[in-house]
Enzyme design. Structure first.
Site, PDB file in Angstrom:
ATOM      1  N   LYS A  37      30.655  29.548  31.915  1.00 23.79           N
ATOM      2  CA  LYS A  37      30.440  30.814  32.616  1.00 23.79           C
ATOM      3  C   LYS A  37      31.261  30.855  33.900  1.00 23.79           C
ATOM      4  O   LYS A  37      31.763  29.830  34.370  1.00 23.79           O
ATOM      5  CB  LYS A  37      28.953  30.994  32.921  1.00 23.79           C
ATOM      6  CG  LYS A  37      28.385  29.939  33.852  1.00 23.79           C
ATOM      7  CD  LYS A  37      26.896  30.164  34.096  1.00 23.79           C
ATOM      8  CE  LYS A  37      26.339  29.100  35.040  1.00 23.79           C
ATOM      9  NZ  LYS A  37      24.927  29.328  35.378  1.00 23.79           N
ATOM     10  N   TYR A 263      45.723  35.898  63.417  1.00 23.97           N
ATOM     11  CA  TYR A 263      44.849  36.967  63.895  1.00 23.97           C
ATOM     12  C   TYR A 263      43.830  36.455  64.909  1.00 23.97           C
ATOM     13  O   TYR A 263      43.279  35.360  64.772  1.00 23.97           O
ATOM     14  CB  TYR A 263      44.077  37.593  62.723  1.00 23.97           C
ATOM     15  CG  TYR A 263      44.909  38.414  61.784  1.00 23.97           C
ATOM     16  CD1 TYR A 263      45.449  39.640  62.182  1.00 23.97           C
ATOM     17  CD2 TYR A 263      45.127  37.985  60.486  1.00 23.97           C
ATOM     18  CE1 TYR A 263      46.193  40.399  61.305  1.00 23.97           C
ATOM     19  CE2 TYR A 263      45.870  38.742  59.594  1.00 23.97           C
ATOM     20  CZ  TYR A 263      46.405  39.951  60.006  1.00 23.97           C
ATOM     21  OH  TYR A 263      47.141  40.703  59.128  1.00 23.97           O
TER      22      TYR A 263
END
Length: 367
Positions: A37, A263
Site C-alpha cells: 500500500k 528563504y
C-alpha cells in the site's frame, strides 16, 4: 533512460536486498502477504510488486481499490487484498479486477450484502486496536457474514498495534489481541464454519510472536529493510534497506561572512563558506521542518543542510568537501540516516517514505 531518470533526483531500489529480506522472512512462514500500500511504502508499487512476482510472491495487500486496479493493469498475478473501504457502488470493480475486499465491520456488511453479484472478501476482526473491524465478541455477526451467498468469505484477519514494543504492558496487550482472535477462530470452527485463510502477524509480529501460528503472515515495513529506532525486534535479523534517495549538485558558490542563505534568512554565515544547491526539495518529500537540521553525503562526506528547504531545491555546506557541479548527493543512505531524518522531522520513517513524491523515478539496481 538511466540518464534521463538520474537527471535531477531519483530513488534507487536494490532488489538484491529485497530478495534477501524475503528469504529471511520466508524462514518463519513461506506464505507471505506482501503489503504494498501507499506506493509500496514510497518505494514504487509497480517496481516492487513486479519483482516480487518474479521471485514467487503471489499475494499482495493494498489500501485502496485504485491501488488494486493499478496492479492488475500492470499484469501483477495472484491475490490482491484491499485492506480498506470500498463503496458499494465500486464493488463491481472488485469483481471485474478479481480483487478481495475487506469487510471492515458488520455495518459495512449490511450496506453491501444485497449486491447482485459475487465478490471475494476477508473479514477484519477488531481485537483491541479499535480502528476498523467487527468486534471479536460479536460472534453472531461474524457467522452471519460467512453465510451470505454473494459475499464469499475467503479469509479472516486482525491487526496488531503494539507488536513492535517490548514493554510489559504492550506484550500483554498484543497477546490479548491474539487470544481474542484465536477465540473467534475457535468458535467459528466449533460452528463448522469454513473460515478460509487466517492472518494476524504484521512485520514485527512475525518475529516477536512466532509462537502464534496462522496460515499467512503480512509483511510491510520490514520487507523493505526498514526498522524504526524505537521499535523492538526479538532477533538480530540481517534485513537490508532497499532504498537510496539521491540527487545532484547543480550550482556551487562562495559566500562571505554575514551572507544569508535561502528563504527567510534562517541561516547566516559566520565565516566565508562554499555552498552548493541540490536539486531536491519539499515537493519531492524532504520535510521542510528539517531546514538547518539535517545532513547529506557528498563524495562520502557529510554536508549540512543550511537555510530553508525550498520546493525543488535545498542548499548544503561544502566548505571542506571537494565537490563539483553534477556530483551525486546521497539524501537517504541507509536505515540510520532515514531514522535521523524522521526524528528531526518529529515523525516516523513510514511517513518520510510514503511522502516521497511520484515525480522521483524509481530505478531498479542489483548489487
Amino acid at each position: 533512460m538511466d540518464y534521463l531518470a538520474k537527471n535531477r533526483a531519483w530513488i534507487e531500489l536494490d532488489v538484491s536486498c529485497l530478495k534477501n529480506n524475503i528469504e529471511l522472512i520466508r524462514k518463519v512462514n513461506n506464505n507471505i502477504i506482501a503489503v504494498v500500500k501507499a506506493n509500496a511504502y514510497g518505494h514504487g508499487i509497480i517496481e516492487i510488486t513486479s519483482y516480487l512476482n518474479k521471485i514467487g510472491i503471489t499475494f499482495f495487500a493494498v489500501a485502496t481499490l485504485d491501488e488494486g486496479i493499478l496492479l492488475r493493469k500492470n499484469n501483477i498475478k495472484g491475490n490482491i487484498l484491499i485492506l480498506g473501504y470500498t463503496s458499494k457502488e465500486n464493488l463491481k470493480y472488485v469483481r471485474k479486477y478479481n480483487l478481495i475486499q475487506t469487510i471492515i465491520d458488520f455495518d459495512y456488511f449490511n450496506i453491501i450484502k444485497d449486491i447482485n453479484f459475487k465478490i471475494n472478501a476477508h473479514i477484519k476482526i477488531n481485537t483491541g486496536m479499535n480502528r476498523i473491524g467487527e468486534n471479536y465478541q460479536n460472534i453472531k455477526n461474524i457467522i452471519d457474514m460467512y453465510k451470505n451467498n454473494n459475499i464469499c468469505i475467503k479469509g479472516i484477519y486482525t491487526h496488531l498495534c503494539v507488536s513492535d514494543s517490548d514493554r510489559k504492558n504492550d506484550i500483554t496487550f498484543t497477546e490479548k489481541q491474539l487470544d481474542n482472535f484465536n477465540y473467534v477462530l475457535n468458535v467459528l470452527k466449533e460452528n463448522n464454519i469454513n473460515i478460509g485463510i487466517t492472518h494476524a502477524l504484521n512485520s514485527y509480529g512475525i518475529f516477536n510472536y512466532q509462537k502464534y501460528k496462522y496460515d499467512y503472515i503480512r509483511c510491510g515495513i520490514l520487507m523493505y529493510g526498514i526498522k524504526n529506532n524505537n521499535s523492538y525486534l526479538s532477533k538480530n535479523i540481517d534485513l537490508e534497506p532497499i532504498l537510496k534517495l539521491k540527487s545532484r549538485i547543480t550550482s556551487i558558490r562562495n559566500i562571505n561572512k554575514n551572507d544569508s542563505v535561502s528563504y527567510g534568512n534562517t541561516f547566516v554565515a559566520k565565516n566565508k563558506m562554499k555552498i552548493a544547491s541540490v536539486s531536491i526539495g519539499y515537493a519531492d518529500g524532504i520535510p521542510r521542518i528539517v531546514s538547518n537540521n539535517y545532513f547529506v553525503y557528498v563524495n562520502n562526506k557529510k554536508a549540512s543542510v543550511i537555510g530553508t528547504i525550498c520546493m525543488d531545491q535545498l542548499i548544503i555546506d561544502i566548505t571542506n568537501i571537494d565537490a563539483n557541479v553534477g556530483d551525486e548527493v546521497l539524501i537517504i543512505k541507509d536505515n540510520e540516516q532515514l531514522n535521523i531524518l524522521a526524528n528531526n522531522a518529529s515523525t516516523i520513517s513510514y511517513e518520510i517514505l510514503t511522502n516521497l513524491h511520484s515525480r522521483l523515478p524509481r530505478i531498479i539496481i542489483r548489487k
